[in-house]
Enzyme design. Structure first.
Site, PDB file in Angstrom:
ATOM      1  N   TYR A 296     -19.685  10.089 -64.198  1.00  0.00           N
ATOM      2  CA  TYR A 296     -19.164  10.539 -62.907  1.00  0.00           C
ATOM      3  C   TYR A 296     -17.720  10.065 -62.794  1.00  0.00           C
ATOM      4  O   TYR A 296     -17.418   8.898 -63.061  1.00  0.00           O
ATOM      5  CB  TYR A 296     -19.963   9.941 -61.748  1.00  0.00           C
ATOM      6  CG  TYR A 296     -21.342  10.527 -61.557  1.00  0.00           C
ATOM      7  CD1 TYR A 296     -21.512  11.866 -61.223  1.00  0.00           C
ATOM      8  CD2 TYR A 296     -22.475   9.727 -61.674  1.00  0.00           C
ATOM      9  CE1 TYR A 296     -22.781  12.406 -61.034  1.00  0.00           C
ATOM     10  CE2 TYR A 296     -23.750  10.259 -61.499  1.00  0.00           C
ATOM     11  CZ  TYR A 296     -23.891  11.593 -61.173  1.00  0.00           C
ATOM     12  OH  TYR A 296     -25.148  12.124 -60.989  1.00  0.00           O
TER      13      TYR A 296
ATOM     14  N   GLU B 240     -20.281  15.522 -62.273  1.00  0.00           N
ATOM     15  CA  GLU B 240     -20.360  16.198 -60.978  1.00  0.00           C
ATOM     16  C   GLU B 240     -19.811  17.617 -60.987  1.00  0.00           C
ATOM     17  O   GLU B 240     -19.998  18.357 -60.015  1.00  0.00           O
ATOM     18  CB  GLU B 240     -19.659  15.377 -59.889  1.00  0.00           C
ATOM     19  CG  GLU B 240     -18.144  15.296 -59.993  1.00  0.00           C
ATOM     20  CD  GLU B 240     -17.655  14.150 -60.867  1.00  0.00           C
ATOM     21  OE1 GLU B 240     -16.456  13.852 -60.808  1.00  0.00           O
ATOM     22  OE2 GLU B 240     -18.482  13.556 -61.602  1.00  0.00           O
TER      23      GLU B 240
ATOM     24  N   HIS C 253     -15.311  11.782 -60.041  1.00  0.00           N
ATOM     25  CA  HIS C 253     -14.879  11.998 -58.655  1.00  0.00           C
ATOM     26  C   HIS C 253     -13.376  11.776 -58.537  1.00  0.00           C
ATOM     27  O   HIS C 253     -12.894  10.996 -57.712  1.00  0.00           O
ATOM     28  CB  HIS C 253     -15.657  11.080 -57.705  1.00  0.00           C
ATOM     29  CG  HIS C 253     -17.134  11.344 -57.673  1.00  0.00           C
ATOM     30  ND1 HIS C 253     -17.685  12.473 -57.110  1.00  0.00           N
ATOM     31  CD2 HIS C 253     -18.182  10.622 -58.156  1.00  0.00           C
ATOM     32  CE1 HIS C 253     -19.004  12.444 -57.234  1.00  0.00           C
ATOM     33  NE2 HIS C 253     -19.334  11.337 -57.866  1.00  0.00           N
TER      34      HIS C 253
ATOM     35  N   ASP D 156     -17.832   9.223 -51.982  1.00  0.00           N
ATOM     36  CA  ASP D 156     -17.344   9.353 -53.357  1.00  0.00           C
ATOM     37  C   ASP D 156     -16.200  10.339 -53.486  1.00  0.00           C
ATOM     38  O   ASP D 156     -15.356  10.210 -54.371  1.00  0.00           O
ATOM     39  CB  ASP D 156     -18.482   9.818 -54.289  1.00  0.00           C
ATOM     40  CG  ASP D 156     -19.206   8.646 -54.937  1.00  0.00           C
ATOM     41  OD1 ASP D 156     -18.633   7.550 -54.961  1.00  0.00           O
ATOM     42  OD2 ASP D 156     -20.331   8.840 -55.407  1.00  0.00           O
TER      43      ASP D 156
ATOM     44  N   LYS E   4     -20.666   5.400 -63.780  1.00  0.00           N
ATOM     45  CA  LYS E   4     -19.547   5.491 -62.850  1.00  0.00           C
ATOM     46  C   LYS E   4     -18.215   5.542 -63.587  1.00  0.00           C
ATOM     47  O   LYS E   4     -18.122   5.214 -64.771  1.00  0.00           O
ATOM     48  CB  LYS E   4     -19.560   4.306 -61.881  1.00  0.00           C
ATOM     49  CG  LYS E   4     -20.762   4.288 -60.954  1.00  0.00           C
ATOM     50  CD  LYS E   4     -20.828   5.509 -60.050  1.00  0.00           C
ATOM     51  CE  LYS E   4     -19.764   5.500 -58.976  1.00  0.00           C
ATOM     52  NZ  LYS E   4     -19.860   6.695 -58.079  1.00  0.00           N
TER      53      LYS E   4
ATOM     54  N   ARG F  65     -27.143   0.526 -62.436  1.00  0.00           N
ATOM     55  CA  ARG F  65     -27.645   1.582 -63.318  1.00  0.00           C
ATOM     56  C   ARG F  65     -27.046   1.438 -64.719  1.00  0.00           C
ATOM     57  O   ARG F  65     -26.107   0.679 -64.933  1.00  0.00           O
ATOM     58  CB  ARG F  65     -27.294   2.959 -62.739  1.00  0.00           C
ATOM     59  CG  ARG F  65     -28.037   3.311 -61.477  1.00  0.00           C
ATOM     60  CD  ARG F  65     -27.492   4.572 -60.823  1.00  0.00           C
ATOM     61  NE  ARG F  65     -26.165   4.355 -60.243  1.00  0.00           N
ATOM     62  CZ  ARG F  65     -25.458   5.287 -59.601  1.00  0.00           C
ATOM     63  NH1 ARG F  65     -25.958   6.504 -59.473  1.00  0.00           N
ATOM     64  NH2 ARG F  65     -24.272   5.006 -59.101  1.00  0.00           N
TER      65      ARG F  65
END
Length: 370
Positions: A93, A117, A95, A269, A74, A15
């Protein structure tokens, strides 16, 4: 503002954090956008398309050095840490609950980390997590159908069954966005589906909207243990905003499943819902524990990178525009939902769950953006 869009470096991550349409939008608003060479290749977006939209194409160092705002998909990897500078805004993101080393690196960097998130609307929904949850929920069943096949180590079960042979049983723990999308697809295959949750109003709602082959079940350790022996495909679909996923399936519980059954843990994740969960990649997606095949790919939506990139950037672009237009912290002061995305800034931790988990003092976002 100067916005940087680097190429993703996580294994099998295809992505990209911004499409040419996003670049064009930002450029028209007076911002400069720097895109790393080949950043869109995994989504079949060429450097020429980015140039036509107004981006400046450069090497990785130029993108990181130029960008006051870095837009990714990410979390940064270890080899990217040295490129992050104090005062830089990272929008991606993270996490954090799944990685103490990442948390400490971002705190030490002095950067501002706004996590997709944990951006949260007044109704409790998570607008930047929903698109990838929709993708991951549907992919969980698609992956399940594949890895239940005998050549991949599965039981050799067809989800739909055939006349004279019963369909597979799919058990989904979690009735949120991931769980609902998994249930829809599994039911569409014709599987016998159980969806578990602890929220009774949610279960009533799901009971109303789901097809006849989906049963809603209140989730607790006893009901999980009762269902596991008949379950062919177990899907973990739990998410607690910003916090580590609780362990709901222990190793001993996993032994109740039949050899060749499959666990797809979408929760990986955030640490995973099973005691035996550990992250895998698209290159090597599965492993076996207690006779059960585990599919625990930490970036599942990357498998359908074109769909995922456009679904994600449709949601993230308006927030990226606000950050670029107003800067930090004005954008967060004007947008309470975006403010909830603030996890780390200038060495301070503003997400209570990770502050408690890793031993930091918790500084409320309001204090940081004041």
């Amino acid at each position: 503002m100067r916005v940087g869009v680097p190429r993703e470096r996580k294994t099998d991550e295809y992505r990209v954090g911004m499409t040419p349409a996003g670049v064009e939008t930002l450029v028209k608003r007076g911002h400069e956008v720097f895109v790393e060479e080949g950043a869109g290749a995994g989504t079949h977006v060429t450097d020429e398309e980015y140039r036509a939209a107004g981006a400046q194409i450069g090497a990785v160092d130029q993108v990181w050095q130029s960008g006051d705002l870095i837009v990714k998909v990410k979390e940064p990897l270890e080899d990217e840490y040295p490129r992050i500078r104090s005062g830089q805004i990272l929008f991606t993101y993270f996490h954090f609950a799944a990685s103490e080393s990442l948390t400490r690196a971002m705190v030490d960097s002095g950067a501002t980390c706004i996590a997709y998130e944990t951006v949260e609307l007044p109704d409790g929904s998570l607008p930047l997590l929903i698109p990838m949850s929709e993708v991951a929920g549907r992919l969980a069943v698609q992956a399940g159908a594949k890895y239940l096949e005998r050549p991949f180590g599965g039981r050799g079960v067809l989800l739909s069954g055939v006349p004279g042979v019963k369909p597979a049983t799919v058990t989904i723990i979690g009735g949120g966005v991931v769980g609902v999308n998994s249930a829809k697809v599994a039911a569409g295959f014709g599987a016998n589906v159980y969806i578990l949750d602890v929220d009774l109003p949610r279960l009533r709602y799901l009971d109303d909207i789901m097809s006849h082959n989906v049963s809603t079940v209140f989730s607790n350790a006893q009901t999980v243990r009762k269902l596991l022996p008949e379950t062919d495909l177990l899907i973990g679909a739990i998410y607690l905003t910003g916090a580590r996923t609780p362990t709901l399936v222990t190793r001993e519980m996993l032994k109740l499943m039949r050899p060749g059954s499959l666990l797809v843990d979408v929760c990986v994740d955030q640490g995973g819902m099973a005691e035996t969960t550990r992250p895998t990649t698209h290159t090597k997606p599965t492993y076996v524990e207690e006779g059960v095949v585990h599919y625990c790919v930490a970036n599942m939506p990357s498998a359908v990178s074109l769909t995922s990139t456009y679904a994600l950037t449709n949601a993230t672009l308006p927030y990226a525009v606000r950050l670029a237009d107003k800067g930090f912290p004005a954008a967060l002061r004007n947008d309470p939902s975006l403010k909830l995305g603030l996890n780390v800034s200038a060495g301070k931790v503003s997400l209570a769950s990770i502050a408690e988990q890793f031993g930091y003092s918790y500084i409320p976002p309001d204090e940081i953006v004041a």
